[in-house]
Design a protein around this motif. Structure first.
Motif, short mmCIF file in Angstrom:
data_model
loop_
_atom_site.label_atom_id
_atom_site.label_comp_id
_atom_site.label_asym_id
_atom_site.label_seq_id
_atom_site.Cartn_x
_atom_site.Cartn_y
_atom_site.Cartn_z
N THR A 87 0.60 -1.25 0.05
CA THR A 87 0.00 -0.38 0.06
C THR A 87 0.77 1.62 -0.31
O THR A 87 0.82 2.27 -0.21
CB THR A 87 -0.78 -0.01 0.98
OG1 THR A 87 -2.02 -1.26 0.75
CG2 THR A 87 -2.02 1.86 1.29
N ILE A 88 2.38 1.30 0.69
CA ILE A 88 2.67 2.23 0.79
C ILE A 88 3.39 2.77 -0.32
O ILE A 88 4.14 3.70 -0.85
CB ILE A 88 4.07 1.74 2.02
CG1 ILE A 88 3.23 1.92 3.13
CG2 ILE A 88 4.48 3.02 1.34
CD1 ILE A 88 4.00 1.93 4.36
N LEU A 89 3.54 1.25 -0.93
CA LEU A 89 4.23 1.72 -2.55
C LEU A 89 3.77 1.79 -3.50
O LEU A 89 4.10 2.72 -4.47
CB LEU A 89 5.10 -0.07 -2.91
CG LEU A 89 6.36 -0.07 -2.27
CD1 LEU A 89 6.34 -1.79 -2.58
CD2 LEU A 89 7.69 0.90 -2.06
N ARG A 90 1.94 1.97 -3.16
CA ARG A 90 1.21 1.96 -4.52
C ARG A 90 0.72 3.66 -4.28
O ARG A 90 0.72 4.26 -5.35
CB ARG A 90 0.02 1.76 -4.30
CG ARG A 90 -0.18 -0.31 -5.36
CD ARG A 90 -1.21 -0.59 -5.01
NE ARG A 90 -2.34 -1.22 -4.00
CZ ARG A 90 -1.51 -2.22 -3.68
NH1 ARG A 90 -0.92 -2.47 -3.24
NH2 ARG A 90 -2.76 -1.83 -1.73
N GLU A 91 0.88 4.39 -2.52
CA GLU A 91 0.77 5.41 -2.84
C GLU A 91 1.61 6.46 -3.00
O GLU A 91 1.86 7.59 -3.37
CB GLU A 91 0.46 5.46 -1.58
CG GLU A 91 -0.67 5.15 -0.24
CD GLU A 91 -0.86 4.80 0.25
OE1 GLU A 91 -0.24 5.04 1.67
OE2 GLU A 91 -2.29 4.81 1.46
N MET A 92 3.16 5.82 -3.12
CA MET A 92 3.69 6.58 -3.50
C MET A 92 4.03 6.67 -4.93
O MET A 92 4.99 7.32 -5.51
CB MET A 92 4.94 6.56 -2.98
CG MET A 92 5.03 6.42 -1.15
SD MET A 92 5.35 8.47 -1.06
CE MET A 92 7.07 9.20 -2.30
N GLY A 93 3.63 6.04 -6.07
CA GLY A 93 3.46 5.48 -7.48
C GLY A 93 4.33 4.86 -8.16
O GLY A 93 5.27 4.77 -8.45
N ILE A 94 4.71 3.82 -7.02
CA ILE A 94 6.54 2.99 -7.34
C ILE A 94 5.33 1.51 -7.36
O ILE A 94 5.87 1.04 -9.39
CB ILE A 94 7.32 2.62 -6.13
CG1 ILE A 94 7.84 3.61 -5.22
CG2 ILE A 94 8.01 1.64 -6.54
CD1 ILE A 94 8.24 4.72 -6.60
N ILE A 95 4.88 1.05 -7.08
CA ILE A 95 3.91 0.22 -7.97
C ILE A 95 2.38 0.35 -8.32
O ILE A 95 1.25 1.20 -7.83
CB ILE A 95 3.98 -1.38 -7.14
CG1 ILE A 95 3.21 -1.18 -5.73
CG2 ILE A 95 5.07 -1.97 -6.28
CD1 ILE A 95 3.18 -2.96 -4.87
N GLU A 96 1.86 -0.18 -8.89
CA GLU A 96 0.67 -0.20 -9.62
C GLU A 96 0.01 -1.91 -9.70
O GLU A 96 0.47 -2.40 -9.53
CB GLU A 96 0.59 0.45 -10.50
CG GLU A 96 0.34 -0.08 -11.88
CD GLU A 96 0.58 0.86 -12.84
OE1 GLU A 96 0.08 2.47 -12.97
OE2 GLU A 96 1.10 0.58 -14.65
#
Length: 99
Positions: free
Chosen positions: A60-69
Motif C-alpha cells: 500500500t505504501i509503494l502504491r501510494e507513492m506511485g512505485i507499484i500499481e
C-alpha cells in the motif's frame, strides 16, 4: 531555521521521500520481485516469506507513492507491477542484484 535555508533544500524533499521509502527491506524485496514482471500478491508473499498483512501494508505504501500499481485496479487479487522503474537504478547503484 531561516526561510531562505529551507527553500534551498526543499527541492530535494521528493527525492528524500523516495530514499525513505526504500529504507525498508520488505519494500525493497517487493520492488526486486516485481522487477521480473507482474506478480500476484500471494506470489510475492511466498517469495519473501512475509505474512499477508505485512505485505499488504508495505505494498500500500509503494502504491501510494506511485512505485507499484495493480494491473487491474478493480480486482483485489490482480497482479501488481512496477510503475516507477527509476527505483531499479537506485537499487542497482546500491549493489542490489536485480534479476
Amino acid at each position: 531555521m531561516s526561510e531562505s535555508c529551507g527553500k534551498k533544500y526543499k527541492k530535494y524533499e521528493e527525492h528524500a521521500k523516495l530514499f525513505e521509502l526504500l529504507s525498508n527491506p520488505i519494500r525493497i524485496g517487493i520492488v526486486v520481485s516485481l522487477a521480473k514482471g507482474p506478480k500476484k500478491p500471494k506470489e510475492i508473499r511466498e517469495e519473501l516469506g512475509v505474512p499477508q498483512p505485512l505485505l499488504s501494508q508495505h505494498a500500500t505504501i509503494l502504491r501510494e507513492m506511485g512505485i507499484i500499481e495493480k494491473v487491474d485496479r478493480f480486482n483485489v487479487k490482480s497482479p501488481c507491477r512496477l510503475k516507477d522503474k527509476r527505483v531499479l537504478e537506485i537499487l542497482k547503484a546500491a549493489g542490489i542484484k536485480i534479476d
